[in-house]
Structure formats: C-alpha cells, structure tokens
Design an enzyme around this catalytic site. Structure first.
Site, short mmCIF file in Angstrom:
data_model
loop_
_atom_site.label_atom_id
_atom_site.label_comp_id
_atom_site.label_asym_id
_atom_site.label_seq_id
_atom_site.Cartn_x
_atom_site.Cartn_y
_atom_site.Cartn_z
N LYS A 71 0.80 -1.23 0.00
CA LYS A 71 0.00 0.00 0.00
C LYS A 71 0.83 1.28 0.00
CE LYS A 71 -4.19 -1.75 2.25
NZ LYS A 71 -5.15 -1.57 3.35
N ASP A 107 -9.84 3.32 2.58
CA ASP A 107 -9.95 2.65 3.88
C ASP A 107 -10.59 3.55 4.95
OD1 ASP A 107 -8.99 0.14 3.23
OD2 ASP A 107 -6.91 0.65 3.67
#
Ligand code: NDP
Length: 281
Positions: A71, A107
């Site tokens: 990520k 997220d």
C-alpha cells in the site's frame, strides 16, 4: 460469468493474496449490475511491484486494489496520488484512466461508513485507538473527519504512535499518545466511549488481548478491524461485558464499494456484496 473480447479486468495486488474476499465482493457486484468485467487476484511479490504496475498499463487492466504489503510502496510508481492517499501515505485503489494511473485510499471512508452502517455516532466522543500501523492511520483520519473530541493512541512501539500523532495533528481532534503504565489510564477508559483494535492481535488463535480486559466496560463500543475470525478475543470480551461489538467486515465491504464507484462510476449493491463476501469467508 461471461468473458469475451470486451471484458474489463480488475484485480488485487498483494502477497499473499489467496485468502482475499475482494474477488467475491466485486464479481458479485459486476454480475448483479450486468457489467462486463471480472476481478482476479494477482499475487505480486514486493520485488515485482514496479513491473506489475507497468503491467496495469501494458495489459490495459482497468484498476486494482492494493493490499499488504504494497500500500505504501506503490505510491512511487503511480502517475498521480489523490488527496485521500496523500495524507495516509498509502493507496489501496489504483484507477487506470486511459493509461494514467491514479492512486486513492478508501480505507478511512470505508471505516467511516462502517460506523454509520452500524449506527455508531462518533461525533463529540472520546475514542481510543490501539495500534499505529496503516489501518490505524485510516481509523484516526476517519475519526478526525467524523468530529470526535479526542483520540487516545496506544501502540507497542511508542515512537510509531508519536509519529502518527505528529503527522495528523492539526487536521481534527487532538491525538494523545498513551501507555498502559500512565497513572490516569483508568480514567481515560472510563471517559472513552469507542475502542478500536487496529493491531493485528487477534488474527491468530492464542493471540493475547490488545489491552487488559479490565479496561473494557459495558458502555463501550468495541470495534475490531479484524473480520476473520469474525469474533476476536477482544470482541468476545466486550460481548461478555455487555458492550456493543463490531468486527472489521463492514470496513472491508465499504472500502470495496468506494473502489467500485471509482472504477465504474456506478452505485454498488451493498447487500449483494455483503452476502457474497460472507459466503466466501
Ligand atoms: P500494520 O502491520 O501496518 O500494523 C500492525 C499493528 O499491529 C502495529 O500497530 C503493530 O505494532 C501492532 N502489533 C502487531 N503485532 C503486535 C503484538 N504482538 N503486540 C502488540 N501490537 C502488535 O498492519 P495494518 O495496520 O495494515 O493492519 C492491522 C490490522 O487491521 C490487521 O489485523 C488487518 O487485518 C486489519 N485490517 C482490516 C481492514 C478491514 O478492511 N477490515 C483493512 C486494513 C487492515 P508495532 O508498531 O509495535 O509493530
């Protein structure tokens, strides 16, 4: 699923990636909406990440999710990093817009929407976050956006919590770094309403609790970002004390829904995705 010459390809980059529920969620949504697309896992080792990102362009892959351990690393290979990913210094979604690769992070929004879905009102609350890794950053961001009053941060490696607090300071609620040996820690838990486990403790059988059980009270709302197992020891302890408990499945589904909209411009079907993921788990 019908695959033909016009089928658009989406997927997920991660290592390991075999256990991901994301293909189930996205393929169910494509099928439900009659979109000619498919979503597949791409096992990508760190050493191959740059080449894999090139492959998105080269093979005309329309978009990917990005999961552990890529990520943060992926940001350097993208053409543009959008605001949501800049602040978190991590992207979990890549959109291929005519060969230009855009990085987003869904997220934090996934966590916020999961709270909303569960009926948890975070505004004006004092909250506790356990952990200071990538997921904790999203939770802190979401809580700041939701207008919480204060964020108390605990982490095994205190320096990481201090860095996180510094980085996010001035963007919403103040963040204080705590340790369990602090004299006022009991009062902190007495005054806090929401406790989030954003550590990886609870993923494995036999993991200890991320905090001593004595701090958990009936009035607390306990959120664990872990969704497999569905009930960690942290949540089980909360349930036994009469607290409201929520696992990380909602966050998983809502971050996926946000990604789906970025890729297709369509409103994703919540129930279809929710049920498809649960079936896979
Ligand atoms: P990171 O590796 O970035 O962070 C891990 C965190 O857990 C750190 O704070 C680390 O502390 C702490 N930790 C790990 N082992 C221990 C231990 N033995 N004792 C105390 N603390 C420990 O992982 P992520 O932030 O990406 O993920 C954290 C959790 O959130 C995972 O369980 C993951 O599955 C879940 N998650 C769920 C999502 C969802 O959609 N529901 C999305 C993303 C993550 P230290 O800094 O000291 O190493």
């Amino acid at each position: 699923m019908r695959i033909d010459g016009k089928t658009k390809v989406y997927g997920i980059f991660g290592w390991p990636v075999e256990h991901t529920a994301s293909p189930a969620l996205h393929n169910a949504a494509f099928e439900h909406l009659g979109i000619n697309a498919c979503y597949v896992p791409f096992p990508v080792e760190t050493v191959d990440l740059e080449k894999a990102v090139e492959g998105i362009r080269a093979a005309g892959v329309c978009g990917v999710n990005v999961t552990v351990p890529h990520k943060m690393e992926i940001l350097r290979y993208l053409d543009e990093v959008k605001d949501s990913a800049v602040r978190l210094r991590a992207a979990n979604v890549v959109v291929n817009r005519d060969g230009v690769l855009l990085g987003y992070n869904t997220d934090a929004e996934g966590f916020r929407r999961a709270l909303e879905h569960a009926g948890v009102e975070a505004a004006d609350q004092d909250v506790v976050v356990l952990g200071a890794g990538g997921a904790a950053r999203s939770v802190v961001r979401a809580f700041q956006k939701a207008g919480v009053t204060s964020i108390a941060l605990f982490n095994r490696t205190r320096e990481k919590a201090v860095l996180l607090a510094e980085e996010f300071s001035g963007f919403g609620a103040p963040i204080d770094v705590w340790s369990f040996s602090d004299p006022d820690v009991d009062t902190l838990f007495e005054n806090s309403m929401i406790l989030v486990n954003a550590t990886s403790l609870g993923l494995r059988d036999g993991d200890p609790l991320p905090l001593e059980g004595k701090y958990i009270r009936q009035k607390h709302t306990l959120i664990d970002l872990i969704y497999e197992p569905r009930e960690t020891r942290f949540l089980a302890t909360g349930r036994e004390r009469g607290a409201l408990t929520i696992n990380g499945y909602g966050m998983l589904v809502f971050q996926a829904m946000e990604a789906f909209t970025l890729w297709t411009g369509e409103k994703p079907p919540l129930k279809v995705m929710w049920d498809a993921g649960l079936e896979k788990l």
